[in-house]
Design a protein around this motif. Structure first.
Motif, mmCIF file in Angstrom:
data_model
loop_
_atom_site.group_PDB
_atom_site.id
_atom_site.type_symbol
_atom_site.label_atom_id
_atom_site.label_comp_id
_atom_site.label_asym_id
_atom_site.label_seq_id
_atom_site.Cartn_x
_atom_site.Cartn_y
_atom_site.Cartn_z
ATOM 1 N N LEU A 175 5.876 3.230 4.458
ATOM 2 C CA LEU A 175 4.919 4.298 4.184
ATOM 3 C C LEU A 175 5.245 5.593 4.917
ATOM 4 N N LEU A 176 6.194 5.539 5.865
ATOM 5 C CA LEU A 176 6.651 6.776 6.496
ATOM 6 C C LEU A 176 7.307 7.684 5.458
ATOM 7 N N GLU A 177 7.921 7.094 4.451
ATOM 8 C CA GLU A 177 8.619 7.855 3.419
ATOM 9 C C GLU A 177 7.655 8.590 2.503
ATOM 10 N N ASP A 178 6.626 7.878 2.030
ATOM 11 C CA ASP A 178 5.697 8.463 1.058
ATOM 12 C C ASP A 178 4.568 7.475 0.800
ATOM 13 N N ASP A 179 3.508 7.950 0.157
ATOM 14 C CA ASP A 179 2.450 7.058 -0.298
ATOM 15 C C ASP A 179 3.050 6.087 -1.309
ATOM 16 N N MET A 180 2.488 4.870 -1.353
ATOM 17 C CA MET A 180 3.015 3.869 -2.276
ATOM 18 C C MET A 180 1.878 3.097 -2.927
ATOM 19 N N ALA A 181 2.107 2.688 -4.166
ATOM 20 C CA ALA A 181 1.180 1.781 -4.837
ATOM 21 C C ALA A 181 1.300 0.409 -4.175
ATOM 22 N N VAL A 182 0.200 -0.329 -4.163
ATOM 23 C CA VAL A 182 0.193 -1.654 -3.537
ATOM 24 C C VAL A 182 1.288 -2.533 -4.126
ATOM 25 N N THR A 183 1.481 -2.486 -5.422
ATOM 26 C CA THR A 183 2.513 -3.323 -6.049
ATOM 27 C C THR A 183 3.913 -2.939 -5.571
ATOM 28 N N ASP A 184 4.125 -1.641 -5.301
ATOM 29 C CA ASP A 184 5.421 -1.199 -4.775
ATOM 30 C C ASP A 184 5.610 -1.646 -3.332
ATOM 31 N N VAL A 185 4.521 -1.648 -2.562
ATOM 32 C CA VAL A 185 4.590 -2.145 -1.185
ATOM 33 C C VAL A 185 4.974 -3.617 -1.205
ATOM 34 N N ALA A 186 4.402 -4.362 -2.129
ATOM 35 C CA ALA A 186 4.622 -5.809 -2.197
ATOM 36 C C ALA A 186 6.023 -6.175 -2.673
ATOM 37 N N HIS A 187 6.639 -5.317 -3.454
ATOM 38 C CA HIS A 187 7.903 -5.646 -4.120
ATOM 39 C C HIS A 187 8.995 -6.232 -3.215
ATOM 40 N N PRO A 188 9.311 -5.620 -2.059
ATOM 41 C CA PRO A 188 10.426 -6.151 -1.270
ATOM 42 C C PRO A 188 10.131 -7.449 -0.521
ATOM 43 N N PHE A 189 8.885 -7.882 -0.512
ATOM 44 C CA PHE A 189 8.511 -9.062 0.271
ATOM 45 C C PHE A 189 8.470 -10.309 -0.600
ATOM 46 N N GLU A 190 8.881 -11.401 -0.012
ATOM 47 C CA GLU A 190 8.827 -12.683 -0.714
ATOM 48 C C GLU A 190 7.523 -13.390 -0.368
ATOM 49 N N MET A 191 6.420 -12.759 -0.786
ATOM 50 C CA MET A 191 5.100 -13.351 -0.587
ATOM 51 C C MET A 191 4.200 -12.861 -1.708
#
Length: 114
Positions: free
Chosen positions: A24-40
């Protein structure tokens, strides 16, 4: 936890939440985009986002049908001021904090290209 400082440090104690903050230091993000890189699951990410929101490290806002997350650095400033009381810490520099997180956390984008 009633003390806001306790809440901030508890939120920062988890590596997943620190990685979310780095994103989030880069920019605001949608929750789905936040979730994308995680395997959960999205539900697990939502729990992490709730902890970060309760610590006031991020805010969440619904824009249309999409929930967005935004970094709120004031909570980090409070922790920084507290740490400065020990005379061993400099004020939190968000650019330096971002560099620290990049060094400490594995970057899946770079790992995927390897």
């Amino acid at each position: 936890m009633n003390d806001p400082l306790d809440t901030v440090f508890a939120a920062l104690a988890d590596p997943t939440r620190r990685r979310i903050l780095a994103m989030l230091l880069e920019d605001d993000m949608a929750v789905t985009d936040v979730a994308h890189p995680f395997e959960m699951s999205l539900a697990a990410i939502s729990k992490h986002l709730t902890v970060l929101t309760n610590a006031r490290l991020i805010s969440q806002e619904k824009r249309g049908r999409v929930k967005w997350c935004k970094l709120e650095p004031d909570a980090l400033r409070t922790a920084s001021v507290w740490m400065q009381g020990f005379g061993q810490f400099e004020p939190v520099n968000l650019d330096a904090f971002e560099r620290f997180l990049e060094q400490e956390l594995p970057n899946e984008d770079h790992d995927a290209g390897s």
